[in-house]
Design an enzyme around this catalytic site. Structure first.
Site, PDB file in Angstrom:
ATOM      1  N   ASP A  95       0.842  -1.196   0.000  1.00 17.65           N
ATOM      2  CA  ASP A  95       0.000   0.000   0.000  1.00 17.65           C
ATOM      3  C   ASP A  95       0.876   1.245   0.000  1.00 17.65           C
ATOM      4  O   ASP A  95       2.088   1.165  -0.231  1.00 17.65           O
ATOM      5  CB  ASP A  95      -0.949  -0.032   1.197  1.00 17.65           C
ATOM      6  CG  ASP A  95      -0.191  -0.160   2.535  1.00 17.65           C
ATOM      7  OD1 ASP A  95       1.053  -0.071   2.527  1.00 17.65           O
ATOM      8  OD2 ASP A  95      -0.846  -0.352   3.578  1.00 17.65           O
TER       9      ASP A  95
ATOM     10  N   TYR B 230      -0.810  -1.938  13.269  1.00 15.33           N
ATOM     11  CA  TYR B 230       0.380  -2.233  14.072  1.00 15.33           C
ATOM     12  C   TYR B 230       0.026  -2.040  15.541  1.00 15.33           C
ATOM     13  O   TYR B 230       0.259  -0.989  16.126  1.00 15.33           O
ATOM     14  CB  TYR B 230       1.558  -1.366  13.638  1.00 15.33           C
ATOM     15  CG  TYR B 230       2.076  -1.783  12.285  1.00 15.33           C
ATOM     16  CD1 TYR B 230       2.899  -2.898  12.162  1.00 15.33           C
ATOM     17  CD2 TYR B 230       1.692  -1.109  11.124  1.00 15.33           C
ATOM     18  CE1 TYR B 230       3.348  -3.327  10.921  1.00 15.33           C
ATOM     19  CE2 TYR B 230       2.140  -1.531   9.883  1.00 15.33           C
ATOM     20  CZ  TYR B 230       2.963  -2.640   9.789  1.00 15.33           C
ATOM     21  OH  TYR B 230       3.399  -3.078   8.564  1.00 15.33           O
TER      22      TYR B 230
END
Length: 526
Positions: free
Chosen positions: A107, A256
């Protein structure tokens, strides 16, 4: 009769004794040769880099190209023909230039946390194996990639207690399939500060800049000093205003989601001690916080989330080579770090009594289906580093529940993981894109999947779902990897297996640099 019996008995005893001695000598000889033997002789300390292993040298050259593929900003000396300038306005809304750095994976997001981890392990790789990279003519590309990230980190830290940790909106970004050169969606900024802390990200950035400051110290002292100043301020910020970035910004939990910040604080302090020699950092990781944060005696898996195994190996360096002015209490802490590092290593060696059973039939360490190669790569990197600490100090063996293993045994494990990645696996497929004659053709990567002259706008999803190979080769991408049964489905829609992440490349470069030739590692980074 009695005397005859006695003489005969003595004769048989002598024969039996000789036979036992011969058997014992033979057993010790075998133990010296085979893994697990108790009496392993120390190997000689390697000299300067020897002959370059062509396989690992070629793979290293390929792996480093992925950093060029992932660059954001105004490109310099671009060697990737289908890449161009992108994200030139990143940071503009805050009056900053955040155009550099690297895209996270397939991405166009820029997440500071994994990007900083990439810089830390890439710096570590250069510090340990810069001479070997140079022998393979790959040091300059490694330094170029590192500086592209550290330039971003400097820009992302405009004041003592502010760090920009994200560029782009993941929802907007993931709703588009387009080349980075043509994207025009809003790219908002996310920052941590006193009120919205993120000790995990701030400490990782501190570790990255401290490590990189040593890399650049001999070539650019001014830049090195700037990095170190940022590192020290970021560590103070991380330690003073404690909290997880994913608590401050819950949306991060989908991408994350750090499980804790204590490991990053130890990791950063360890790097700062290496960079400065300031005893307060060593005391921080041993006497002050070792018992609370270090998880001594419990081996875990090194990753962007868990830095403890990396810290354990890094601090083992001090125990191997020694350091001036270390107190008894600090030495005791360092010994516990080394003991835990050895437990990590014992879990990796295949025939160790402590060996993890989480492997594929082809011998790959396998922990998770998503991005399965990351743990094998990270573990193998730590293994080759640890084996070289042993070689350079003539340490004969590690003991794993009564069995003994030499540096060669540990290095062989590291090589087995690298070889699997490079094609020695049941699929006969190189998972390093661009290396070998057979590698994934449908990498889950926007820029690689779309022709350079295509005008897609945001909605170029026909290229995501296309059955054709990518028109552009994402050179050096380490794809997610195989399932636990050693199978791999090369489909772009199968992001689980075919997406590549920039942070995988940091430890892969370190692993290949450690294997490309042999030499003794330096006793001190400074």
């Amino acid at each position: 009769m009695g005397s005859k019996y006695t003489r005969g008995c003595c004769g048989w005893l002598i024969v039996a004794l000789i036979a036992a001695l011969v058997a014992t000598a033979a057993m010790f000889a075998i133990m010296k040769r085979k893994p697990g033997g108790r009496h392993i002789k120390p190997l000689p300390v390697p000299g300067p880099p020897g002959a370059v292993d062509a396989k690992y040298g070629d793979a290293l050259g390929v792996a480093l190209q992925f950093f060029q593929v992932q660059k954001s900003g105004k490109l310099e000396n671009n060697q990737i023909p289908w890449r161009g300038d992108s994200a030139l306005d990143d940071g503009k809304e805050a009056g900053l230039d955040l155009s550099k750095g690297m895209y996270d994976a397939g991405d166009h997001m820029k997440f500071t946390f994994p990007m900083a981890f990439t810089a830390t392990v890439l710096s570590w790789s250069v510090l340990e194996y810069g001479d070997q990279m140079s022998a393979a003519k790959q040091l300059d590309p490694a330094l170029d990639a590192l500086k592209w990230i550290t330039d971003f980190l400097i820009a992302a830290h405009p004041s003592d207690n502010v760090l920009y940790i994200q560029v782009g909106d993941p929802d907007l970004d993931h709703n588009c399939w387009e080349r980075p050169e043509t994207m025009n969606e809003t790219r908002p900024l996310t920052q941590i500060n006193k009120k919205s802390p993120g000790s995990d990200v701030a400490a990782e950035a501190a570790a990255a800049m401290a490590a990189a400051s040593m890399v650049f110290k001999s070539s650019d002292t001014t830049y090195s000093d700037v990095l170190l100043q940022h590192a020290q301020k970021l560590f103070t910020f991380a330690d003073t205003y404690r909290g997880l970035s994913s608590d401050s910004y819950p949306k991060l939990q989908d991408f994350y989601n750090s499980t804790g910040f204590e490991d990053e604080l130890l990791w950063a302090a360890s790097w700062l001690y290496h960079a400065t020699g300031d005893q307060t950092y060593l005391s921080y990781v041993t006497v002050q916080n070792g018992n609370s944060y270090a998880d001594w005696g419990r081996p875990t898996w090194f990753s962007w989330d868990d830095k403890n195994p990396g810290t354990q190996v890094l601090l083992s360096r001090l125990n191997f080579f020694g350091s001036k002015q270390i107190s008894n209490a600090e030495n005791e802490g360092l010994k516990k770090y080394r003991d835990t590092a050895e437990a990590v290593i014992c879990g990796l060696i295949p025939d160790s009594p402590q060996a993890t059973g989480s492997r594929t039939g082809g011998g790959l360490v396998w922990i998770s289906p998503w991005n399965s190669l990351q743990h094998a790569t990270n573990a193998a990197f730590l293994a080759v580093v640890y084996s070289d600490y042993m070689l350079s100090t003539r340490t004969a063996a590690v003991q794993c529940s009564g069995k003994y293993y030499s540096p060669t045994d540990i290095r062989n494990f590291a090589a087995s993981q690298a070889n699997y990645i490079l094609g020695d696996n049941p699929m006969k497929l190189s998972y390093l894109v661009g290396y070998g004659s057979s590698y994934p053709q449908q990498v889950h990567h926007r820029g690689a999947s779309i022709p350079a002259d295509a005008k897609t706008g945001c909605k170029g999803f026909q290229y995501l779902h296309s059955p054709d190979p990518n028109p552009n080769v994402a050179m050096g991408a380490l794809v997610g990897g195989p399932f636990q049964n050693d199978t791999f489905v090369d489909l772009r829609d199968n992001a689980l297996q075919t997406e590549s992440s920039t942070y995988n490349s940091g430890t892969l470069v370190g692993l290949l640099s450690g294997l490309v030739t042999t030499s003794s590692v330096v006793q001190s980074f400074t």
